[in-house]
Design an enzyme around this catalytic site. Structure first.
Site, PDB file in Angstrom:
ATOM      1  CD  GLN A 100       6.887   1.290   0.842  1.00  0.00           C
ATOM      2  OE1 GLN A 100       5.764   1.580   0.444  1.00  0.00           O
ATOM      3  NE2 GLN A 100       7.077   0.504   1.888  1.00  0.00           N
ATOM      4  CG  HIS A 118       7.610   5.778  -2.913  1.00  0.00           C
ATOM      5  ND1 HIS A 118       6.874   5.326  -1.834  1.00  0.00           N
ATOM      6  CD2 HIS A 118       7.251   4.992  -3.959  1.00  0.00           C
ATOM      7  CE1 HIS A 118       6.111   4.309  -2.219  1.00  0.00           C
ATOM      8  NE2 HIS A 118       6.329   4.086  -3.496  1.00  0.00           N
ATOM      9  CB  THR A 187       5.981  -0.679   4.786  1.00  0.00           C
ATOM     10  OG1 THR A 187       5.012  -0.252   3.807  1.00  0.00           O
ATOM     11  CG2 THR A 187       6.284  -2.154   4.587  1.00  0.00           C
TER      12      THR A 187
HETATM   13  C1  BJW Z   1       6.365   0.885  12.885  1.00  0.00           C
HETATM   14  C2  BJW Z   1       6.884   1.726  13.880  1.00  0.00           C
HETATM   15  C3  BJW Z   1       8.083   1.305  14.522  1.00  0.00           C
HETATM   16  C4  BJW Z   1       5.096   2.656  13.062  1.00  0.00           C
HETATM   17  N1  BJW Z   1       8.652   0.150  14.164  1.00  0.00           N
HETATM   18  N2  BJW Z   1       6.947  -0.259  12.569  1.00  0.00           N
HETATM   19  C5  BJW Z   1      -2.598  -1.706  -7.212  1.00  0.00           C
HETATM   20  C6  BJW Z   1      -3.733  -1.754  -6.434  1.00  0.00           C
HETATM   21  C7  BJW Z   1      -4.331  -0.580  -5.962  1.00  0.00           C
HETATM   22  C8  BJW Z   1      -3.789   0.659  -6.258  1.00  0.00           C
HETATM   23  C9  BJW Z   1      -2.659   0.708  -7.027  1.00  0.00           C
HETATM   24  C10 BJW Z   1      -2.087  -0.452  -7.496  1.00  0.00           C
HETATM   25  N3  BJW Z   1      -0.971  -0.106  -8.213  1.00  0.00           N
HETATM   26  C11 BJW Z   1      -0.854   1.235  -8.192  1.00  0.00           C
HETATM   27  C12 BJW Z   1      -1.870   1.762  -7.492  1.00  0.00           C
HETATM   28  C13 BJW Z   1      -2.111   3.220  -7.249  1.00  0.00           C
HETATM   29  C14 BJW Z   1      -1.259   3.790  -6.156  1.00  0.00           C
HETATM   30  C15 BJW Z   1      -1.549   3.037  -4.864  1.00  0.00           C
HETATM   31  O1  BJW Z   1      -0.788   2.218  -4.399  1.00  0.00           O
HETATM   32  N4  BJW Z   1      -2.643   3.367  -4.222  1.00  0.00           N
HETATM   33  C16 BJW Z   1      -3.003   2.720  -2.943  1.00  0.00           C
HETATM   34  C17 BJW Z   1      -3.028   3.756  -1.841  1.00  0.00           C
HETATM   35  C18 BJW Z   1      -4.277   1.983  -3.108  1.00  0.00           C
HETATM   36  N5  BJW Z   1       0.153   3.728  -6.489  1.00  0.00           N
HETATM   37  C19 BJW Z   1       0.742   4.658  -7.220  1.00  0.00           C
HETATM   38  O2  BJW Z   1       0.109   5.593  -7.683  1.00  0.00           O
HETATM   39  C20 BJW Z   1       2.215   4.502  -7.504  1.00  0.00           C
HETATM   40  N6  BJW Z   1       2.470   4.675  -8.899  1.00  0.00           N
HETATM   41  C21 BJW Z   1       2.058   3.818  -9.806  1.00  0.00           C
HETATM   42  O3  BJW Z   1       1.515   2.769  -9.523  1.00  0.00           O
HETATM   43  O4  BJW Z   1       2.303   4.212 -11.103  1.00  0.00           O
HETATM   44  C22 BJW Z   1       1.828   3.407 -12.171  1.00  0.00           C
HETATM   45  C23 BJW Z   1       2.150   4.158 -13.443  1.00  0.00           C
HETATM   46  C24 BJW Z   1       2.856   3.516 -14.438  1.00  0.00           C
HETATM   47  C25 BJW Z   1       3.149   4.208 -15.634  1.00  0.00           C
HETATM   48  C26 BJW Z   1       2.754   5.533 -15.794  1.00  0.00           C
HETATM   49  C27 BJW Z   1       2.067   6.173 -14.781  1.00  0.00           C
HETATM   50  C28 BJW Z   1       1.761   5.476 -13.597  1.00  0.00           C
HETATM   51  C29 BJW Z   1       3.038   5.591  -6.819  1.00  0.00           C
HETATM   52  C30 BJW Z   1       2.962   5.538  -5.345  1.00  0.00           C
HETATM   53  C31 BJW Z   1       3.681   6.754  -4.735  1.00  0.00           C
HETATM   54  C32 BJW Z   1       3.562   6.823  -3.228  1.00  0.00           C
HETATM   55  N7  BJW Z   1       4.029   8.084  -2.783  1.00  0.00           N
HETATM   56  C33 BJW Z   1       4.081   8.375  -1.352  1.00  0.00           C
HETATM   57  C34 BJW Z   1       4.522   9.862  -1.176  1.00  0.00           C
HETATM   58  C35 BJW Z   1       6.009  10.002  -1.460  1.00  0.00           C
HETATM   59  C36 BJW Z   1       6.476  11.404  -1.307  1.00  0.00           C
HETATM   60  C37 BJW Z   1       6.338  11.922   0.112  1.00  0.00           C
HETATM   61  O5  BJW Z   1       6.867  11.330   1.071  1.00  0.00           O
HETATM   62  O6  BJW Z   1       5.713  12.956   0.241  1.00  0.00           O
HETATM   63  O7  BJW Z   1       5.010   7.506  -0.696  1.00  0.00           O
HETATM   64  S1  BJW Z   1       2.565   8.014  -0.546  1.00  0.00           S
HETATM   65  C38 BJW Z   1       3.276   7.478   0.970  1.00  0.00           C
HETATM   66  O8  BJW Z   1       2.938   6.094   1.207  1.00  0.00           O
HETATM   67  C39 BJW Z   1       4.801   7.522   0.739  1.00  0.00           C
HETATM   68  C40 BJW Z   1       5.240   6.236   1.375  1.00  0.00           C
HETATM   69  O9  BJW Z   1       6.504   5.834   0.856  1.00  0.00           O
HETATM   70  C41 BJW Z   1       4.123   5.295   1.025  1.00  0.00           C
HETATM   71  C42 BJW Z   1       4.052   4.044   1.873  1.00  0.00           C
HETATM   72  O10 BJW Z   1       3.815   4.363   3.205  1.00  0.00           O
HETATM   73  P1  BJW Z   1       4.519   3.489   4.359  1.00  0.00           P
HETATM   74  O11 BJW Z   1       5.973   3.664   4.291  1.00  0.00           O
HETATM   75  O12 BJW Z   1       3.995   2.117   4.326  1.00  0.00           O
HETATM   76  O13 BJW Z   1       4.041   4.276   5.668  1.00  0.00           O
HETATM   77  P2  BJW Z   1       2.678   4.142   6.529  1.00  0.00           P
HETATM   78  O14 BJW Z   1       2.557   5.372   7.327  1.00  0.00           O
HETATM   79  O15 BJW Z   1       1.541   3.777   5.672  1.00  0.00           O
HETATM   80  O16 BJW Z   1       2.947   2.894   7.483  1.00  0.00           O
HETATM   81  C43 BJW Z   1       3.855   2.952   8.573  1.00  0.00           C
HETATM   82  C44 BJW Z   1       3.935   1.581   9.189  1.00  0.00           C
HETATM   83  O17 BJW Z   1       4.945   1.584  10.178  1.00  0.00           O
HETATM   84  C45 BJW Z   1       2.633   1.140   9.882  1.00  0.00           C
HETATM   85  O18 BJW Z   1       2.323  -0.185   9.489  1.00  0.00           O
HETATM   86  C46 BJW Z   1       2.994   1.172  11.373  1.00  0.00           C
HETATM   87  O19 BJW Z   1       2.323   0.176  12.108  1.00  0.00           O
HETATM   88  C47 BJW Z   1       4.475   0.921  11.335  1.00  0.00           C
HETATM   89  N8  BJW Z   1       5.273   1.465  12.461  1.00  0.00           N
HETATM   90  N9  BJW Z   1       6.086   2.796  14.046  1.00  0.00           N
HETATM   91  C48 BJW Z   1       8.079  -0.633  13.256  1.00  0.00           C
HETATM   92  N10 BJW Z   1       8.667   2.041  15.542  1.00  0.00           N
END
Ligand code: BJW
Ligand code: ZN
Length: 238
Positions: A100, A118, A187
């Site tokens: 991601q 992403h 994640t």
């Molecule tokens: C450690 C550590 C160490 C710390 N060792 N661990 C179903 C249900 C509900 C909502 C939705 C759904 N389906 C879709 C949605 C809507 C939405 C969504 O998911 N919303 C939720 C928030 C509820 N999704 C979307 O909109 C997606 N698109 C989509 O569904 O399109 C459908 C569509 C179809 C056809 C036409 C049109 C639309 C797109 C999602 C895009 C996400 N984008 C981002 C930004 C990317 C650009 C940027 O970087 O600026 O992606 S958001 C952000 O979150 C980024 C990340 O990749 C993503 C995930 O975050 P991640 O990687 O999990 O990080 P953190 O910070 O959350 O977690 C870090 C973890 O590491 C923690 O657990 C720590 O404990 C751990 N950790 N140190 C090991 N040393």
């Protein structure tokens, strides 16, 4: 719940391994995560920055945030967790790295094929003609950057409400179906459709192994959840 020794055996015995990484794998390199303590979005509101609406409203503000992140990422290095996944790719006949992350640290560590769900912060995309090109300058000198055609360019990343790159989720699901072990690393599993790969893997029969410093919504679904920093745990597994 299985322990680290058991997970090492699962990995050693698997012909196919798939991996899903999130921001936590880059935390030990010094890249801030999105959520949780020190997370990027404690200071910035996601809906103000990581949406197409925000960019339409104020492209310069959104670009300032990305420019700041590009500068921060350019200064850091891949860590032992990124490097362990390169060794795993070499070891396994069937291997897929799904990330991601947009930071490019898997590329810099030497991973081969990467499904970047992403997108990539080091690529730009033209809003007018759709052209898509690499640009590693950090910071970018002029905001917002423009395409050769004169159109405004955006970061080639996936914002909320936008679809993932064409066909990539299908490819990720296929990889998960071909794996006996699915590693879920750093994640929070809050963002879909990426997080949906975790129950998908479980249903497809893979052993699901979570590596995270904290619990997540999928900790109880995992066959094993290893609690701790990825940079310390992965080198012990691989
Ligand atoms: C450690 C550590 C160490 C710390 N060792 N661990 C179903 C249900 C509900 C909502 C939705 C759904 N389906 C879709 C949605 C809507 C939405 C969504 O998911 N919303 C939720 C928030 C509820 N999704 C979307 O909109 C997606 N698109 C989509 O569904 O399109 C459908 C569509 C179809 C056809 C036409 C049109 C639309 C797109 C999602 C895009 C996400 N984008 C981002 C930004 C990317 C650009 C940027 O970087 O600026 O992606 S958001 C952000 O979150 C980024 C990340 O990749 C993503 C995930 O975050 P991640 O990687 O999990 O990080 P953190 O910070 O959350 O977690 C870090 C973890 O590491 C923690 O657990 C720590 O404990 C751990 N950790 N140190 C090991 N040393
Ligand atoms: Zn253009």
């Amino acid at each position: 719940m299985a322990d680290i020794e058991q997970v090492r055996e699962w990995i050693a015995g698997a012909a196919g391994v798939a991996v899903l990484t999130g921001a936590g794998i880059s935390a030990e390199s010094g890249v801030p995560t999105f959520r949780g303590a020190g997370g990027l979005w404690n200071n910035y509101k996601a809906e103000e920055l990581a949406t197409p609406e925000a960019f339409a409203r104020d492209p310069r503000l959104v670009w300032e945030w990305y420019n700041w992140r590009r500068e921060a990422i350019a200064k850091v290095l891949p860590n032992p967790a990124h490097k362990a996944l390169v060794r795993l790719e070499i070891d396994k006949r069937i291997f897929t790295l799904i990330t991601q992350n947009v930071d490019g640290l898997h590329d810099r560590a030497g991973s081969g094929k990467i499904l970047k769900l992403h997108g990539d912060i080091w690529r730009l995309r033209c809003l007018e003609c759709g052209a898509n090109w690499p640009d590693r300058r950090a910071p970018l000198p002029k905001l917002p950057p423009h395409c050769q055609c004169g159109g405004v360019a955006r970061p080639n990343v996936v914002w909320f409400g936008e679809p993932l790159p064409d066909g990539m989720m299908k490819e990720a699901e296929h990889a998960v179906e071909s794996a006996q072990v699915f590693l879920v690393i750093g994640t929070s599993a809050n963002v879909f459709p990426a997080a949906g790969l975790i129950p998908y893997a479980r249903h497809a029969g893979a052993k699901v192994v979570e590596i995270n410093t904290d619990e997540t919504p999928y900790t109880n679904l995992a066959d094993c959840s290893l609690r701790g920093p990825a940079g310390q745990i992965l080198p012990q597994l691989i």
